[in-house]
Scaffold this active site. Sequence first.
Site, PDB file in Angstrom:
ATOM      1  N   ALA A 217       0.862  -1.190   0.000  1.00  0.00           N
ATOM      2  CA  ALA A 217       0.000   0.000   0.000  1.00  0.00           C
ATOM      3  C   ALA A 217       0.900   1.243   0.000  1.00  0.00           C
ATOM      4  CB  ALA A 217      -0.960  -0.004   1.194  1.00  0.00           C
TER       5      ALA A 217
ATOM      6  N   HIS B 262       6.618   6.091   1.778  1.00  0.00           N
ATOM      7  CA  HIS B 262       7.536   5.016   1.364  1.00  0.00           C
ATOM      8  C   HIS B 262       8.460   5.498   0.239  1.00  0.00           C
ATOM      9  CE1 HIS B 262       3.952   2.510   2.749  1.00  0.00           C
ATOM     10  NE2 HIS B 262       4.932   2.114   3.536  1.00  0.00           N
TER      11      HIS B 262
END
Length: 283
Positions: free
Chosen positions: A32, A37
């Site tokens: 996800a 990230h």
Amino acid sequence: MQIISDPGQMQALAEKLRLNRQCIGVIMTMGALHEGHLSLVKLAQQTAGIVILTIFVNPSQFGPNEDLHKYPRPFEKDASLAKAAGVDYLFAPDADCIYPEHYQTTVECSSISSLFEGALRPGHFKGVATIVTKLFNITKPHIAIFGEKDIQQLAVIRRLVKDLNIDTKIIGAPIVREENGLAISSRNIYLSSQERDAATILYKCICHAEKRMAEHEKDLDSIANEIEQMITLTPGCRPDYVSFVDEETFEPVITTQGNKTYRLLLAMYSGKVRLIDNAKILA
Ligand code: PAF
């Protein structure tokens, strides 16, 4: 970008990269993928020659009543985001390769894992410490980057790397925030637009703590109480915990003698969604 699902293949490849004197940087995720990230990937690219991103929704870090089954798994989208970000290898194993039949070994940092998130989620940090250790052994990284959003997780990982003499440098990456201050998290998708607006109180609380520090307030406990009050007064919000802690041990600190850095930890509910945030505070 090469996608690898077999731990043995990943390990052999990491060994080959090391023999070729490549510097390996790893980003461990549960997928996800979001901006947070991708900021870790960028940081890894600045530090390492080869970037491995792992995606594994680790069952052992979810409690029986947590969201393991409804945790988002948009693999195709994640793979294309990773590729566009310039990740070299995407390691995405199946749970039965990671925890095969008769699996029985765990890793646990006892004291830090029993506080705050650990007290609320028994076994959570044991699951994290175990999978992170396994992923270190599989990807053999020189450096590993973890977001400061999950600051207690980062402290657990720093502890286990030190305690188990793991030869990987751990880098903490700053929290990525939306313009309104809300820390970016995979779980933000569970927030309604009203709950999302209300959740911005977390960042206002951090700013309040910084302001009180600038006023030379030494009583950290009373600032924590003021913050709890701010959350309680926000419609739809309920504080879970607010505490200033020692950055390494996570032991709560009530008053400061001055000129030391602590972590302010915040956890609260906006509606039914539990959110955490934190900030480094010079007090
Ligand atoms: O932060 C996460 O996404 C996970 O806890 C981690 C470090 C990938 C371990 O499963």
